[in-house]
Design a protein around this motif. Sequence first.
Motif: not given
Lengths: 101, 488
Positions: B244-248, B232-236
């Motif tokens: 996503x990786x920083x805040x969510x 999810x994080x890499x294909x966006x």
Amino acid sequence: MTVALLYSITGFLLFLMGICGLIFRSSLIRRALALNITASGIFLFIVAQAYKGESALPDPVPHGLVLTGIVIGASATALMIYLIGVLRYVSPGDNDSGEEE
Amino acid sequence: MTAHLVITVVLVPILASIFTLFCGDMMRRVVCQIAGLTVLGSTCLIAYQTGHSRDVLNIVLSGWEAPLGIRLYLDGLSALLLLTTAIIAVCITFFAEAYFGVKARSGRLTFFWPLWFLVWAALNGLFLSGDVFNLYVTLEIINLAAVAMVALPRTHESLKAALNYLVIAFLGSLSYLFGVAILYTSHGTLDIQLLAELAGIDGPYILAAVLIFIGLMIKTALFPLHFWLPPAHASAPTPVSALLSGLVVTASAYMIIRLGFTVFAPLMHTPLTLLLGVLGGLAVLWGSVHALIQERVKMVVAYSTVAQLGYVFLALPVVVSGSDLAAMVWYGVLYFVICHACAKTAAFLAAGTLINVVKHDRIAQLSGAAQHWPMVFMAFGMAGVNLIGLPPSGGFIGKWLMLQAMINSGQWLLVLILIAGSLLAAGYIFRVLGIALQTSEDSRPPVPAPLQLTLTTMILAVLPLLLGVFSQLPFSLLAVGSPFGALP
């Protein structure tokens, strides 16, 4: 109390059934349904907690929680079904967006 | 005054979200910038006033008291997270504007903006929530918007990743909701502070704790429930990966710390935390090893998120041993999470800048890239310094506090895992840098990296180092309303 307990137990069973469906089914639509059953189970459980006895008024807070939960559940289901729908028309390797990667 | 500012930081992004949905391209950019800077300014003032007055603030919205009304709660931790989020968010906003460029002027990518402001509003709401149910609502808004953003490119890969993410996140939130319902049934309140006072270990309480923690573990991608995160994080698209990786994930890590040290504080003093510690340790090792063998920069950074989030759980078993150590863990983990948020965003933005100029992020083909785009790799390296936990970064301070707590309580296994995790992190960061720093024969004049991309990446990469050097201020802010008072 017994009626509320019955609802609670039914809710819990529905919750477990939903989880089983999610784990053991691979079809995406079935998984979406399983999640909905899980959610319904939880909602049933929460609403059952509002019952305060024959003569007392029911507690309004669980209803508020369930209403919010239903809204969120409906949005999630809608998004899920949309994604499943689009996924059927996009095959691997297809890149219709011009995005990178 | 502060009360109005607090409402501003939730309301302005929501309004921006609605405006950006309807208005044209020029107008949209103006709205984005005004909204971003307004929230940044407000959070600065909030942080300043909280640090100055040293008071926690309770805001009861429209006079409806709990449990029916919504109560906002602001302490030093919330203020610091609001401020960090605002800085990261403004950088992502400017980055995204340049990154999407003309592509985002029309068509599907314009939906990035309303979704992004929705996430920001919900994040601010989450950090300000004073009750467990509002945490659930805000977390759900974040997740639904995040899933939609992952699906934006509409490739097969990204749709599959979004769908997996949605299913697992929905399951996690249902589990959390069930736990909340049980808490309400047994204590009759949803308020975090009241629950913390009433909490006593009994059957329903443990069941609620297990359900809530399973829900949050799924959202924080704790091993073995991490599988949804890297795809999810890499294909966006990159700005989405970064947020996503920083805040969510920071939001759910925050919830674990917030609830773990208030509502579930009694449980944190039992050996049950050992299980969380073991899973955290496995996450650190598993994530790091996988980051080491990935072929694309974005996948390396995504697996690194799995590893870094493991540290949040790794130090929890130490809490059993005493309140001084618990305070160290509390401060250490929070500082670590905040610095990780900046560094991870910077790492993803660096990867995105690279994709913008070289059109790919395959590590093997990056040989010599550092001589063409030195600033990008410098930013990546500085973010890496924090991810590894080298001084003078803030990540070092966070890890150091955890390490001290572990050594003082004699948990040598945890110490070993923490060191192993840091070494592996050094491995995956230097692997990328090593290839990029090779001299290449390629003398074609390179495409220069756009300034707006490099600059926003650089700001975020420098931030963790500043947090490491000037740690006094953030720590004194964290101490406002902390369950342990100032750091011993």
